[in-house]
Design a protein around this motif. Structure first.
Motif, short mmCIF file in Angstrom:
data_model
loop_
_atom_site.label_atom_id
_atom_site.label_comp_id
_atom_site.label_asym_id
_atom_site.label_seq_id
_atom_site.Cartn_x
_atom_site.Cartn_y
_atom_site.Cartn_z
N ASP A 265 95.40 68.35 5.50
CA ASP A 265 96.43 68.29 6.54
C ASP A 265 95.87 67.63 7.80
O ASP A 265 94.69 67.81 8.14
CB ASP A 265 96.94 69.68 6.89
N SER A 266 96.71 66.86 8.48
CA SER A 266 96.24 66.17 9.68
C SER A 266 97.39 65.96 10.64
O SER A 266 98.57 66.11 10.29
CB SER A 266 95.62 64.82 9.31
N ILE A 267 97.04 65.62 11.87
CA ILE A 267 98.02 65.18 12.85
C ILE A 267 97.53 63.86 13.44
O ILE A 267 96.32 63.60 13.49
CB ILE A 267 98.23 66.21 13.97
N SER A 268 98.46 63.03 13.90
CA SER A 268 98.10 61.75 14.50
C SER A 268 98.97 61.53 15.74
O SER A 268 100.13 61.97 15.78
CB SER A 268 98.31 60.60 13.52
N PHE A 269 98.40 60.86 16.72
CA PHE A 269 99.17 60.54 17.92
C PHE A 269 98.47 59.39 18.65
O PHE A 269 97.30 59.08 18.40
CB PHE A 269 99.29 61.76 18.85
N ASP A 270 99.20 58.76 19.54
CA ASP A 270 98.67 57.70 20.40
C ASP A 270 98.62 58.21 21.83
O ASP A 270 99.51 58.94 22.28
CB ASP A 270 99.56 56.45 20.34
N ALA A 271 97.56 57.82 22.54
CA ALA A 271 97.44 58.22 23.94
C ALA A 271 96.52 57.24 24.65
O ALA A 271 95.67 56.59 24.02
CB ALA A 271 96.90 59.63 24.05
N GLU A 272 96.68 57.17 25.95
CA GLU A 272 95.82 56.30 26.77
C GLU A 272 94.79 57.18 27.47
O GLU A 272 95.13 58.12 28.18
CB GLU A 272 96.66 55.55 27.80
N PHE A 273 93.52 56.84 27.27
CA PHE A 273 92.46 57.65 27.89
C PHE A 273 91.13 56.92 27.77
O PHE A 273 90.98 55.98 26.99
CB PHE A 273 92.36 59.02 27.21
N ALA A 274 90.16 57.41 28.57
CA ALA A 274 88.76 57.02 28.41
C ALA A 274 87.94 58.18 27.87
O ALA A 274 86.79 58.01 27.50
CB ALA A 274 88.19 56.56 29.75
N ALA A 275 88.55 59.37 27.87
CA ALA A 275 87.92 60.56 27.29
C ALA A 275 89.02 61.53 26.91
O ALA A 275 90.04 61.63 27.60
CB ALA A 275 86.96 61.20 28.30
N ILE A 276 88.80 62.22 25.82
CA ILE A 276 89.78 63.21 25.36
C ILE A 276 89.06 64.50 25.02
O ILE A 276 87.95 64.48 24.46
CB ILE A 276 90.58 62.69 24.15
N GLU A 277 89.66 65.64 25.40
CA GLU A 277 89.09 66.95 25.13
C GLU A 277 90.01 67.72 24.20
O GLU A 277 91.20 67.86 24.46
CB GLU A 277 88.90 67.75 26.42
N ILE A 278 89.43 68.20 23.10
CA ILE A 278 90.18 69.00 22.13
C ILE A 278 89.53 70.39 22.10
O ILE A 278 88.32 70.50 21.86
CB ILE A 278 90.15 68.37 20.73
N VAL A 279 90.31 71.43 22.35
CA VAL A 279 89.79 72.79 22.34
C VAL A 279 90.15 73.43 21.00
O VAL A 279 91.34 73.60 20.68
CB VAL A 279 90.36 73.62 23.51
N PHE A 280 89.12 73.76 20.23
CA PHE A 280 89.29 74.40 18.93
C PHE A 280 88.95 75.88 19.05
O PHE A 280 88.20 76.29 19.94
CB PHE A 280 88.38 73.77 17.88
N LEU A 281 89.49 76.67 18.13
CA LEU A 281 89.03 78.04 17.96
C LEU A 281 87.87 78.00 16.97
O LEU A 281 88.02 77.55 15.84
CB LEU A 281 90.15 78.94 17.43
N SER A 282 86.72 78.46 17.42
CA SER A 282 85.51 78.44 16.59
C SER A 282 85.17 79.87 16.21
O SER A 282 85.03 80.74 17.07
CB SER A 282 84.37 77.79 17.38
N GLY A 283 85.06 80.14 14.90
CA GLY A 283 84.80 81.51 14.47
C GLY A 283 84.26 81.58 13.06
O GLY A 283 83.87 80.58 12.45
N MET A 284 84.25 82.79 12.49
CA MET A 284 83.69 83.04 11.16
C MET A 284 84.45 82.28 10.07
O MET A 284 83.87 81.90 9.06
CB MET A 284 83.75 84.54 10.86
N PHE A 285 85.76 82.07 10.26
CA PHE A 285 86.58 81.45 9.22
C PHE A 285 86.83 79.96 9.49
O PHE A 285 87.66 79.34 8.82
CB PHE A 285 87.92 82.19 9.11
N SER A 286 86.11 79.41 10.44
CA SER A 286 86.32 78.01 10.82
C SER A 286 85.50 77.08 9.93
O SER A 286 84.34 77.36 9.61
CB SER A 286 85.95 77.79 12.28
#
Length: 770
Positions: free
Chosen positions: A146-167
């Motif tokens: 499964d995936s998602i896709s999008f377009d955006a204008e940036f020089a840097a992008i931050e993605i916040v994930f949930l990191s845990g035992m089941f990740s």
């Protein structure tokens, strides 16, 4: 005993201790070496980016804890332009992970544009509940692929994930550049990942720091083994030069392994002295132990064992000690090899590199260096602290029972002591506050012990050996935490004023302590270049910044006869508007480390800030005391205080406070079941739900402080207990004035001593009846 026979026995004792010394010294010398700082230099020409991992084997085999992910291929900053982004659940996971989940919390560009995740196909919405009762939405890639896709204008992008035992692992593709991230973590955390670079074909060079340990082998491999690379060079770089490593330059490969790495061992005088002194100390202990029959006037070793373990009801002490050690060890089994935070890492690095500074008292880092000669792991410090706490507590409880207090009166306090969550966690935490608390409680009890023995007519005249040993321990208390130095004059003064021991021995104790003080503060510190490595100008500002910023941020009227000049002094670091916007009484330390420590503070700056501190605090005492009161009251069970931390929770690749990572510095529970149980118990105790919550009752030094203060105020009826309490309470006013952050550990010594208070009260009441 005939004189000749006594001489022969003494000769054998000395000879056996010399043998012990030689065995230990050569073991330390041959087993522990100093390796200079080194790094692995990799150069390669790549047409496509290759995500790879460098692994090193320091005795635990190749493992995920001793690894550094790198990207082979030249990278340049992303240009500020439209980019295509794809985030995909790849279905792969860390071998320790229990699943391959990928959950996102939010995505934001450097233009502060938030990418709307709600309503995207392939994403399910999950509610995350925090310990405070709140909730936050996360977005879940449910199936592999499964995936998602999008377009955006940036020089840097931050993605916040949930990191845990089941990740599991996630692949983020920006344009044609693929990045794979392992999201596994032993506990759930929010992990921000920033992507701000792109691949450029051509030659690239990468540098990976190596641990200052014996390296048995190196392994470089691509994450996707179908991707092959061709290296131009592979070298180990040190201050003495470069060492080329052999590899097949003619062929491309997906992995390269090199065994039998040549490393130059370097003689280091500090390490040599540590090994020599440790061998001498253990040999001296063995000499003292072998002399027990003569010193205890016992005919044989069977009688010695009976005296040590049985007579005078000492079996009670050993029972308490074994039980408390066993219970405390459960925390270590669950959090093996212990607990460390940024402060711990700083001191760990100091003792590994043998470069000491006094930002944190160097004496603690030096102690780590001694313990690590025995076991090179945080577990050596955890075990030492655990045993010291168990021994001290067990002896206090035993002493009260031995002197006549009923067992059933002591037992509830012993059970409370061994089941205490803060005591169990702090025993295994590499913090200087732990030995400080143990030593403070130890000397508080010693004052009671001496006063009690004097009252009962027992000898209180020490020997030279006892005086020297106590002076060494006393100096450790004075140096292990910066505020411990105030005890330097207090203890000798109390001994002299109350005539607890003969005056001549008070003088001898003071002189020996002063000599050791000079040795530690000047001779040893100068030999280790401690003062040269310490920015005292910056260090002296830490306790002044909170009150200074409180003046500018206060809603109370701030008096100044030259406000513009005051503001100009502080504006070098933060504007008054920034202070008003960012400062509150509980975040001084964060502002210090993020803003003030990032700026250079000259001696002139420090003098100006000090004059401002003295002058304006004197003019605005209500603001100063209100800021202090708010800060200290926050420690008393309130939700904003910091209780305990363990950076070993974090996945190795996300922990950038120490580089490189070794397997000995990662959370590896000996029992997962024990970890889950105790971690759940500790986590529940941290939750704040108002007054009389578990946190307020368990993690609150206010209640012990009130009890200790009440015992002190009853000095007419409980003079010996009050004397003991005075040693603990002496620290409290100084901490009120100088404390920098709302952290429970600063008052842990109050909390720990409170468990030993009631046995002393019961014993004093019992002695009055007698």
């Amino acid at each position: 005993m005939p004189k000749d026979k006594g001489l022969r026995i003494e000769y054998k004792r000395v000879l056996s201790c010399v043998g012990v010394f030689l065995v230990l010294f050569f073991y330390f010398l041959l087993h522990n070496h100093y390796y200079p700082a080194a790094s692995l230099e990799i150069t390669a020409t790549c047409d496509t980016p290759i995500q790879a991992i460098v692994r090193w084997d320091t005795g635990d085999g190749f493992n995920d804890n001793e690894a550094q992910p790198i990207t082979l291929g030249k990278e340049e900053p992303l240009t500020n332009a439209p980019h295509k982004v794809k985030i995909e659940r790849v279905g792969q996971r860390n071998y320790m992970a229990s699943g391959a989940d990928v959950l996102m919390v939010n995505i934001k560009t450097d233009k502060n544009k938030v990418i709307a995740l709600a309503g995207m196909p392939s994403l399910a919405v999950v509610d995350l509940h925090d310990s405070g009762g709140g909730s936050q939405k996360a977005f879940y890639l449910q199936r592999d692929g499964d995936s998602i896709s999008f377009d955006a204008e940036f020089a840097a992008i931050e993605i916040v994930f949930l990191s845990g035992m089941f990740s599991g692992k996630v692949q983020v593709t920006v344009d044609s550049n693929q990045h794979v991230f392992d999201l596994y973590n032993p506990v759930n955390i929010f992990r921000p990942i920033v992507i701000n670079k792109r691949f450029v074909p051509g030659q690239d060079a990468k540098t990976v720091a190596l641990p200052q340990l014996k390296i048995k082998g190196l392994l470089l491999h691509s994450i996707d083994l179908s991707q092959r690379f061709k290296l131009n060079s592979l070298e180990v770089s040190t201050a003495d030069g470069r060492i080329p490593l052999p590899f097949d330059q003619g062929n491309s490969a997906s992995s390269i392994r090199i065994d039998n790495i040549y490393q130059k061992k370097q003689f280091h005088p500090v390490l040599f002295c540590i090994q020599l002194l440790l061998a001498l100390f253990i040999s001296w202990l063995s000499y003292e132990v072998t002399g027990l029959p003569r010193r205890l006037s016992q005919p044989n070793w069977r009688s010695v064992l009976a005296y040590v373990f049985i007579q005078q009801r000492r079996w009670i002490f050993w029972g308490f000690f074994i039980v408390s050690t066993g219970v405390f060890s459960l925390w270590l089994i669950a959090y093996w090899p212990g607990a460390m935070t940024n402060d711990s890492f700083d001191q760990w690095i100091q003792q590994k590199t043998l470069t000491f500074s006094n930002g944190h008292p160097y004496i603690y880092a030096l102690g780590l260096a001694f313990l690590n000669q025995i076991v090179e792991s945080p577990v050596s410090i955890a075990l030492f602290q655990l045993l010291c706490t168990a021994a001290l507590g067990s002896y206090v409880f035993y002493f009260a029972i031995r002197e006549g207090v009923r067992f059933y009166l002591i037992l509830p306090f012993f059970i409370a002591f061994i089941l205490s969550i803060p005591v169990g966690l702090y025993n295994i935490t590499m913090w200087k506050d732990v030995p400080f608390a143990v030593l403070t409680s130890f000397f508080a009890f010693i004052l009671f012990f001496i006063a009690y023995n004097k009252k009962t007519g027992r000898s209180v005249t020490p020997t030279w050996k006892a005086t020297i040993v106590m002076s060494v321990i006393f100096m450790v208390l004075c140096f292990v935490r910066h505020n411990g130095i105030i005890f330097l004059f207090f203890l000798p003064l109390v001994l002299w004023l109350l005539r607890l021991i003969p005056v001549r021995w008070v003088l001898r104790f003071s002189i020996v302590s002063l000599i050791i003080f000079v040795i530690i503060q000047y001779l040893v510190a100068n030999a280790l270049s401690v003062h040269k490595h310490t920015n005292y100008t910056l260090l002296n500002m830490t306790w002044k910044l909170g009150p200074i910023m409180a003046l500018f941020a206060s809603k109370l009227p701030y008096y100044s006869d030259n406000y513009e000049s005051d503001a100009q002094i502080i504006n070098k670091y933060m504007t008054v508007d920034e202070i008003k916007a960012k400062y509150n009484y509980i975040n001084t330390s964060q502002l210090y480390f993020t803003i003030f420590s990032a700026n250079s503070v000259s001696d002139d700056d420090e003098r100006r800030l000090t004059r401002l501190f003295i002058r304006r605090i004197a003019d605005n005492l209500p603001i100063f005391f209100s800021e202090r009161a708010f800060l200290v009251s926050t420690i008393f069970g309130y939700k904003y205080s910091t209780l305990w931390g363990n950076e070993l929770y974090k996945a190795p690749q996300t922990r950038d406070v120490i580089n490189p990572i070794t397997a000995r510095l990662n959370l590896l529970p000996k029992s997962v079941g024990m970890f889950n149980t105790l971690n759940d118990i500790a986590g529940r105790s941290f939750n704040y739900e108002g007054v009389f919550s578990a946190r307020f009752l368990i993690w609150n030094p206010l209640i012990p402080l009130i009890v200790i203060t009440m015992a002190f105020l009853l000095y007419k009826w409980l003079p010996m207990t009050a004397l003991s309490c005075s040693f603990v309470l002496f620290q409290v006013p100084f901490l009120f004035l100088l404390i920098q952050a709302p952290e429970f550990r600063y008052l842990y010594f109050v909390y720990l001593f409170s468990y030993m208070l009631f046995p002393m009260i019961f014993l004093e009441l019992h002695s009055r009846k007698k």
